[in-house]
Design an enzyme around this catalytic site. Structure first.
Site, PDB file in Angstrom:
ATOM      1  CB  SER A   1      -0.871   0.031   1.257  1.00  0.00           C
ATOM      2  OG  SER A   1      -0.063   0.225   2.410  1.00  0.00           O
ATOM      3  CG  ASP A   2       1.260   5.933  -1.299  1.00  0.00           C
ATOM      4  OD1 ASP A   2       2.194   6.089  -0.476  1.00  0.00           O
ATOM      5  OD2 ASP A   2       1.052   6.716  -2.246  1.00  0.00           O
ATOM      6  CD1 TRP A   3       4.872   5.549   4.828  1.00  0.00           C
ATOM      7  CD2 TRP A   3       4.678   4.268   3.013  1.00  0.00           C
ATOM      8  NE1 TRP A   3       5.948   4.676   4.784  1.00  0.00           N
ATOM      9  CE2 TRP A   3       5.857   3.882   3.699  1.00  0.00           C
ATOM     10  CE3 TRP A   3       4.346   3.558   1.859  1.00  0.00           C
ATOM     11  CZ2 TRP A   3       6.698   2.853   3.249  1.00  0.00           C
ATOM     12  CZ3 TRP A   3       5.191   2.544   1.412  1.00  0.00           C
ATOM     13  CH2 TRP A   3       6.347   2.215   2.103  1.00  0.00           C
TER      14      TRP A   3
ATOM     15  CB  ALA B   1      -3.042   3.857   0.458  1.00  0.00           C
TER      16      ALA B   1
END
Ligand SMILES: *[C@@H]1O[C@H](CO)[C@@H](O)[C@H](O)[C@H]1NC(C)=O
Ligand SMILES: *[C@@H]1O[C@H](CO)[C@@H](O)[C@H](O)[C@H]1NC(C)=O
Ligand SMILES: *[C@@H]1O[C@H](CO)[C@@H](O)[C@H](O)[C@H]1NC(C)=O
Ligand SMILES: *[C@@H]1O[C@H](CO)[C@@H](O)[C@H](O)[C@H]1NC(C)=O
Ligand SMILES: *[C@@H]1O[C@H](CO)[C@@H](O)[C@H](O)[C@H]1NC(C)=O
Ligand SMILES: *[C@@H]1O[C@H](CO)[C@@H](O)[C@H](O)[C@H]1NC(C)=O
Length: 725
Positions: free
Chosen positions: A253-255, A257
């Site tokens: 995941s993005d941070w 997300a």
């Protein structure tokens, strides 16, 4: 004038890759065999821990997974950024992604990937959070400079060569951000809605090339897709990425997300980063929640096994099981990190790449500077590094300021400069004592500017625009640019200099396209576009100005005459409809028959090239699946100096395909000594000749008449030829 070499240099010599050092990358099959054997010994809790980050700022890297013992698997260190290592010292901070793309130089992009891989490896970083591959759907988009511009094919080359380079050195690359994460405005709560064909042909294309290059990880993005969070979207993660594209690595995941446990795990997410639900909330959607979900039978244990097998396989694939170095960085306590200088001689590549990505937009012949030049003037705040230091220090964390010379944008995609050569330093060193240099470093004092340039043989005037990630707001710009004009009084400064000196050269350090209301001023004799040139910016500028390097950079986006010529802007609505469909960038300008100021692919040289004898050869294998079309054209350096040409190939599809008028589907950089010629081959396979057929749910070669256009830009086509498929 004291500069020595006016001859063009063969950049390829400088960017030669030392492949002898490359580490062995395993096939996915071999990596999976090893991964399955190890994962087979793991308990559910152990598996879950490998999929879970330990929380924001809890480890030495921006992302860290939990380690396990018996069997042993280390904590993985994940670290920004696509252009160099963030929060680290003694590392190279070279050109941004947008410049790598502007070089149109596959070998140089590969070499950049190799040096990034070496530096991350030497610092013990397992996973590099790059390349960035989102499309420059709008020019204002704040993170566009981290990626490769407005054309999917070009970004695809940037992605594939970067991935190959990084992973050849034993570091897992991360293709990001998947997908339709093309503006900063409301990125954490808007929904990007594109139809299937647009998704495939424009936005998925670069990711498909990264997967073919063997990328180990893909990062899902903050935004939603048709109302579903990207990190739990079954369609784009399971069906498209892992199904259609056959991606074998892991999705992280993005941070922050990740938005759920069960929908994310079942929707295709394999690792949650940085692990906690929100920064420092000390909980997680994975960890115990994921274990509990398996016990509750809402997530099958085989799914968790698949997650961890993907992570462990990526680790084996790049050889991290063999004496991988310990982590040497300490992202949030930098002064406690060991001093390990990993820069080797990478500054040479940083310099050659910066020169190779400088786009000469306009030139009446004033460049390269004549040997009789006795005096020059340099004007603008961009001529020097900031008085608050090369990295802006606390007030501009993550480079969130425009203060002094600009050589990267802002946000998590940045890396601190070990040093920054500004234009004043670069030009002073290159021109030597025989040339007098007058300066004014104010953008606002127009009288001082006029005085500084008075009587100078040549006046250089610098201006810039900046943008970045939305967690930093600078001058009211929430990541995205609020406008496409130059910042800090740039237009007035340029006009004031041009009014006062008849040999004015404009130099723009910009994150992307800008408006140029002054372009027809008769005293503006040249415009240079060095973009975001990194630590060697000033030296590379001097290389081009003196002619030591003959420019060959090309625009990776369209520069329009008017802002209203562009069809897409950051959208403030919750539902962002990608209603322009395939008509992004120059595809729109071609379709709407709008003349750009400087077209996609444009860039001048100090020599001239002629094109002749275009031939097209079609080879079809029995089943038509392995079709291959080869275009061969003779390119001649017909000018007075050596130099490199970027030979570009655009394809027009049969009318029945409903495609944009032409699309970039190949390019080659060829270096030619003056008077020499070479046959250049550009090959198109099923990939380049297909469209996404929404009914068949497949890539299909439309039948009918194709035309290949070969030229020096999207609007400078020199030869065309048709063929039938
Ligand atoms: C998983 O990680 C947690 C948090 O560090 C730790 O308490 C637990 O012991 C780990 N479990 C295993 C099996 O490694
Ligand atoms: C390493 O980085 C530190 C901190 O920026 C700096 O003081 C030191 O001079 C650097 N050393 C080398 C060899 O570059
Ligand atoms: C979306 O997020 C932005 C920035 O985080 C915030 O300002 C805005 O109010 C949010 N909009 C909605 C509809 O939640
Ligand atoms: C999470 O843990 C850290 C360190 O133990 C602590 O400083 C922080 O306040 C905690 N956060 C919350 C939301 O409890
Ligand atoms: C599990 O997830 C919920 C949100 O769904 C969260 O409130 C809770 O703190 C998480 N539990 C743990 C142990 O992290
Ligand atoms: C555009 O934005 C920049 C940066 O915020 C600002 O300096 C400039 O004045 C703006 N220009 C116009 C014409 O609004």
């Amino acid at each position: 004038m004291h500069f020595t070499s006016l001859a063009a240099t063969a950049l390829t010599l400088l960017v030669a890759v030392n492949t002898a050092q490359a580490k062995k990358v395993l096939s996915w099959d071999d990596a999976y065999t090893k991964a399955k054997a190890l994962v087979g010994q793991m308990s559910l809790e152990q598996k879950v821990n490998i999929t879970t980050g330990d929380g924001w700022m809890m480890g030495r890297c921006v992302g860290n997974t939990y380690p396990i013992t018996k069997p042993d698997f280390p904590a993985l260190c994940l670290q920004d950024a696509p252009l160099g290592m963030r929060f680290a010292d003694n590392v190279t901070s070279g050109v941004a992604g947008i410049n790598a793309a502007a070089s149109f130089d596959k070998e140089a992009i590969l070499a950049r990937g190799v040096y990034l891989g070496q530096e991350f490896y030497d610092k013990g970083v397992h996973v590099l959070l790059g390349p960035a591959m989102n499309l420059g759907r709008s020019n204002e988009g704040g993170r566009g400079w981290e990626s490769g511009g407005e054309d999917p094919y070009l970004i695809g080359v940037l992605a594939a060569e970067s991935v190959k380079g990084i992973q050849s050195e034993g570091v897992i690359a991360t293709a990001k951000h998947y997908i339709l994460n093309d503006q900063e405005l409301n990125r954490k709560n808007s929904s990007s809605n594109a139809d299937e064909r647009t998704l495939h042909e424009v936005y998925l294309w670069p990711f498909a090339r990264a997967v073919e290059a063997g990328v180990g990880s893909i990062m899902c993005s903050y935004n939603q897709l048709h109302g579903t969070w990207a990190c739990e979207d079954d369609y784009t993660l399971n069906q498209v990425l892992k199904g259609e594209l056959g991606f074998k690595g892991f999705v992280q995941s993005d941070w922050s997300a990740t938005m759920s446990t069960v929908p994310s795990a079942n929707g295709g997410l394999d690792m949650t980063m940085p692990g906690d639900i929100t920064f420092n909330s000390n909980d997680s959607y994975f960890g115990k929640n994921l274990t509990d979900a398996v016990h509750a039978k809402t997530v099958d244990e085989s799914r968790v096994t698949d997650m961890v097998t993907r992570i462990v396989a990526a680790w084996y694939k790049v050889g991290q099981d063999k004496n991988f170095p310990s982590v040497k960085i300490n992202a949030f306590h930098r002064d406690e990190a060991e001093i390990v200088n990993v820069q080797r001689d990478h500054k040479k590549l940083a310099r050659s790449m910066a020169a190779a990505s400088n786009v000469l937009l306009k030139n009446s012949g004033i460049l390269p500077l004549s040997k009789s030049t006795k005096s020059i003037a340099l004007v603008g705040s961009g001529i020097k590094v900031s008085s608050s230091g090369i990295n802006g220090k606390d007030a501009c964390a993550d480079h969130g300021c425009l203060d002094g010379h600009l050589a990267q944008g802002w946000g998590s995609g940045t890396a601190d400069f070990p040093y920054l050569i500004d234009p004043l330093t670069g030009l002073t060193n290159a021109l030597g004592k025989g040339v007098k240099i007058q300066t004014s470093d104010s953008d606002w004092d127009l009288e001082a500017a006029a005085t500084a340039v008075e009587g100078a043989d040549v006046a250089f005037v610098f201006s810039a625009t900046d943008s970045g990630e939305e967690y930093i707001v600078f001058d009211g710009n929430v990541g995205d640019r609020n406008n496409l004009s130059l910042w800090n009084n740039g237009d007035n400064l340029i006009k004031a200099v041009a009014d006062a000196n008849k040999n004015t050269i404009v130099v723009i350090n910009s994150v992307g396209a800008t408006l140029m209301p002054w372009i027809d001023h008769p005293n503006i004799k040249a415009v240079l576009w060095p973009g975001l040139a990194g630590q060697e910016s000033g030296n590379a500028l001097a290389d081009v100005v003196t002619g030591a390097v003959n420019p060959s950079g090309r625009l990776p986006y369209t520069i329009a005459k008017e802002v209203t010529d562009y069809n897409v802007k950051p959208d403030p609505k919750f539902d962002i409809e990608y209603s322009e469909k395939l008509l992004v960038g120059y595809r729109w300008f071609d379709h709407a028959k709008i003349e750009p100021l400087f077209p996609f692919g444009h860039g001048l040289s100090y020599t001239t090239f002629s094109y002749s004898k275009l031939k097209v050869k079609v080879s079809k294998a029995k089943k038509n699946a392995d079709v291959s079309v080869k275009a061969t054209v003779t390119v001649t350096n017909s000018g007075k100096v050596d130099g490199a040409e970027i030979v570009q190939a655009y394809i027009s599809f049969p009318e029945s395909a409903g495609s944009p008028p032409q699309q970039l589907r190949g390019f080659e950089k060829v270096f030619l000594k003056k008077g020499k010629k070479e046959n250049v081959d550009i090959e198109f396979t099923k990939t380049e000749l297909s469209i996404w057929d929404t009914d068949a749910k497949a890539w299909v070669i439309p039948s009918g008449k194709f035309t290949v256009h070969i030229g020096a830009s999207s609007r400078d086509i020199r030869q065309s030829a048709s063929f039938n498929l």
